[in-house]
Design a protein around this motif. Structure first.
Motif, mmCIF file in Angstrom:
data_model
loop_
_atom_site.group_PDB
_atom_site.id
_atom_site.type_symbol
_atom_site.label_atom_id
_atom_site.label_comp_id
_atom_site.label_asym_id
_atom_site.label_seq_id
_atom_site.Cartn_x
_atom_site.Cartn_y
_atom_site.Cartn_z
ATOM 1 N N ALA A 21 0.966 -0.754 0.146
ATOM 2 C CA ALA A 21 -0.020 -0.206 -0.054
ATOM 3 C C ALA A 21 0.871 1.191 0.565
ATOM 4 C CB ALA A 21 -0.781 -0.041 1.425
ATOM 5 N N LEU A 22 2.438 0.580 -0.002
ATOM 6 C CA LEU A 22 3.338 2.267 0.299
ATOM 7 C C LEU A 22 3.318 3.171 -0.891
ATOM 8 C CD1 LEU A 22 5.097 4.690 1.977
ATOM 9 C CD2 LEU A 22 7.049 2.718 1.347
ATOM 10 N N SER A 23 3.444 4.040 -1.177
ATOM 11 C CA SER A 23 3.624 5.160 -2.646
ATOM 12 C C SER A 23 4.220 6.383 -1.837
ATOM 13 C CB SER A 23 2.770 4.915 -3.457
ATOM 14 O OG SER A 23 1.436 6.255 -2.906
ATOM 15 N N LEU A 24 5.180 6.495 -2.550
ATOM 16 C CA LEU A 24 5.673 8.019 -2.494
ATOM 17 C C LEU A 24 4.526 9.148 -2.335
ATOM 18 C CD1 LEU A 24 9.295 8.067 -4.135
ATOM 19 C CD2 LEU A 24 8.605 7.979 -1.544
ATOM 20 N N ARG A 25 3.617 8.740 -2.907
ATOM 21 C CA ARG A 25 2.278 9.849 -3.480
ATOM 22 C C ARG A 25 1.479 10.238 -1.802
ATOM 23 N NH1 ARG A 25 0.454 12.952 -7.275
ATOM 24 N NH2 ARG A 25 1.926 11.594 -8.807
ATOM 25 N N GLY A 26 1.601 8.746 -1.512
ATOM 26 C CA GLY A 26 0.998 8.102 -0.464
ATOM 27 C C GLY A 26 1.994 9.196 0.847
ATOM 28 N N ALA A 27 2.934 9.214 0.813
ATOM 29 C CA ALA A 27 3.426 9.418 2.100
ATOM 30 C C ALA A 27 3.653 11.015 2.077
ATOM 31 C CB ALA A 27 5.086 9.050 1.367
ATOM 32 N N ALA A 28 3.897 11.846 0.600
ATOM 33 C CA ALA A 28 3.363 13.050 0.085
ATOM 34 C C ALA A 28 2.442 13.716 0.578
ATOM 35 C CB ALA A 28 3.910 13.221 -0.916
ATOM 36 N N ALA A 29 1.320 13.047 1.047
ATOM 37 C CA ALA A 29 0.237 12.942 0.967
ATOM 38 C C ALA A 29 -0.047 13.238 2.471
ATOM 39 C CB ALA A 29 -1.412 11.914 0.699
ATOM 40 N N ARG A 30 0.481 12.168 2.995
ATOM 41 C CA ARG A 30 0.223 12.025 4.497
ATOM 42 C C ARG A 30 1.135 13.433 5.215
ATOM 43 N NH1 ARG A 30 -0.228 7.502 8.110
ATOM 44 N NH2 ARG A 30 -1.121 6.496 6.491
ATOM 45 N N LEU A 31 2.459 13.855 4.742
ATOM 46 C CA LEU A 31 3.258 14.439 4.859
ATOM 47 C C LEU A 31 2.913 15.565 4.131
ATOM 48 C CD1 LEU A 31 5.983 13.225 4.413
ATOM 49 C CD2 LEU A 31 5.644 14.314 6.374
ATOM 50 N N GLY A 32 1.448 15.659 3.488
ATOM 51 C CA GLY A 32 1.027 17.470 3.805
ATOM 52 C C GLY A 32 1.615 18.092 2.282
ATOM 53 N N VAL A 33 2.204 17.859 1.751
ATOM 54 C CA VAL A 33 3.152 18.181 0.931
ATOM 55 C C VAL A 33 2.918 17.785 -0.757
ATOM 56 C CG1 VAL A 33 5.224 18.639 2.472
ATOM 57 C CG2 VAL A 33 4.991 16.642 0.932
ATOM 58 N N ALA A 34 3.235 18.328 -1.566
ATOM 59 C CA ALA A 34 3.464 18.145 -3.222
ATOM 60 C C ALA A 34 4.129 16.527 -2.993
ATOM 61 C CB ALA A 34 3.078 19.287 -3.859
ATOM 62 N N ALA A 35 3.266 16.066 -3.957
ATOM 63 C CA ALA A 35 4.326 14.695 -4.668
ATOM 64 C C ALA A 35 6.130 14.714 -4.872
ATOM 65 C CB ALA A 35 3.456 13.641 -4.996
ATOM 66 N N MET A 36 5.646 15.628 -5.785
ATOM 67 C CA MET A 36 7.075 16.165 -6.177
ATOM 68 C C MET A 36 8.031 16.171 -5.334
ATOM 69 S SD MET A 36 6.724 14.789 -9.507
ATOM 70 C CE MET A 36 8.445 15.476 -10.180
ATOM 71 N N SER A 37 7.763 16.956 -4.153
ATOM 72 C CA SER A 37 8.750 17.235 -3.141
ATOM 73 C C SER A 37 9.836 16.080 -2.701
ATOM 74 C CB SER A 37 8.513 18.358 -1.817
ATOM 75 O OG SER A 37 7.215 17.328 -1.280
ATOM 76 N N THR A 38 8.511 14.552 -2.384
ATOM 77 C CA THR A 38 9.972 13.580 -2.093
ATOM 78 C C THR A 38 11.142 13.711 -2.956
ATOM 79 O OG1 THR A 38 7.857 12.079 -3.154
ATOM 80 C CG2 THR A 38 7.534 13.256 -0.399
ATOM 81 N N TYR A 39 11.055 12.935 -4.077
ATOM 82 C CA TYR A 39 11.924 12.747 -5.315
ATOM 83 C C TYR A 39 13.071 13.606 -4.850
ATOM 84 C CZ TYR A 39 7.755 10.440 -7.002
ATOM 85 O OH TYR A 39 6.740 9.875 -7.740
ATOM 86 N N ARG A 40 13.397 14.868 -4.675
ATOM 87 C CA ARG A 40 13.898 15.147 -3.845
ATOM 88 C C ARG A 40 15.253 14.908 -3.187
ATOM 89 N NH1 ARG A 40 12.616 21.122 -1.959
ATOM 90 N NH2 ARG A 40 14.960 20.604 -1.279
#
Length: 210
Positions: A21-40
Motif C-alpha cells: 500500500a506504500l507509495s511516495l505519493r501516499g507518503a507525500a499526502a500524509r506529510l501534507g506536501v506536494a508529491a514531487m517534493s519527495t523525489y528530491r
C-alpha cells in the motif's frame, strides 16, 4: 522536509496497511506536501524501502552486553528479530542476514558450515513472520480480523468436514474444542528450542576437535 521524515512516515503507512500500500505519493499526502517534493530526497519506492529497513532494524541496535555462549546469543538474536517483525510485519519479506553471524564465529566452523547454520537458524523465524505480514495485509484489504474472517468461512469449513472426503482433516478438526487458533507467538516459542537443538551437536563436535 527531510529523508528521515519521509522514512518515518513510510514506516507508519507500511505498518498500518502493508508494504504493497506504500507509495511516495501516499507518503507525500500524509506529510501534507506536494508529491514531487519527495523525489528530491528519494527517487522511487524501491529506493525508499532499504532506508525504511535500516531505520526499523536500527531500533534494536547491537548490544555490547550480549550474553556469553553462541546459543544464548542466537536465542537473543531470534527474539530481537521476532519483536521487530511483530512491530513491522513488512520486514519479513526483506529479512536480515548479517548482524547475528558473530554468534557462530570462533567455534571452529568452516565458513560454508557457519553460514549454512546461520541461514538455517534464522530462516524459520523469517518464514513464520511472513504470516504476520499476510495477516496485516489481509486485514487492511478486507477490513476483517483473522477471527472475523474465520467466522465468515465457518459454513464452508463445516461443509468440507461433512463431505467425508478428507478423513484426517475431519478427525483433527473435530478434536479441537473451540477450533484452532494460529498462535504465532506460541509457535515461535515452541519452535525456537527445536531450531537451536539442531546445530548444537555440530558446533559442540567441532569445538571438541579444535
Amino acid at each position: 522536509m527531510s529523508l528521515a521524515r519521509i522514512v518515518r512516515t513510510a514506516i507508519q503507512i507500511a505498518d498500518a496497511e502493508g508494504l504493497s500500500a506504500l507509495s511516495l505519493r501516499g507518503a507525500a499526502a500524509r506529510l501534507g506536501v506536494a508529491a514531487m517534493s519527495t523525489y528530491r530526497y528519494v527517487p522511487s519506492k524501491d529506493d525508499l524501502v532499504p532506508h525504511m529497513a535500516d531505520a526499523a532494524f536500527g531500533e534494536e541496535p547491537y548490544r555490547a552486553d550480549a550474553p556469553e555462549g553462541w546459543r544464548a546469543r542466537i536465542e537473543l538474536g531470534s527474539r530481537t528479530l521476532w519483536s521487530l517483525y511483530r512491530k513491522h510485519p513488512w520486514l519479513a519479506r526483506l529479512g536480515s542476514r548479517t548482524r547475528p553471524l558473530g554468534a557462530l564465529d570462533g567455534h571452529g566452523l568452516d565458513p560454508t558450515t557457519l553460514f549454512d547454520i546461520h541461514v538455517l537458524l534464522y530462516s524459520p523465524v523469517q518464514g513464520l513472520a511472513v504470516h504476520l505480514e499476510m495477516e496485516a495485509d489481509a486485514e487492511a484489504s478486507t477490513g476483517q480480523s483473522e477471527d472475523q474472517w474465520m467466522d465468515s468461512r465457518a459454513p464452508a469449513l463445516q461443509e468440507l468436514v461433512e463431505s467425508g472426503r478428507f478423513s484426517t482433516f475431519t478427525k483433527v478438526v473435530a478434536a479441537f474444542e473451540d477450533g484452532y487458533d494460529l498462535r504465532l507467538d506460541a509457535l515461535f516459542e515452541f519452535g525456537l528450542k527445536a531450531i537451536l537443538d539442531g546445530p548444537t551437536s555440530i558446533v559442540e563436535r567441532q569445538e571438541a576437535v579444535t
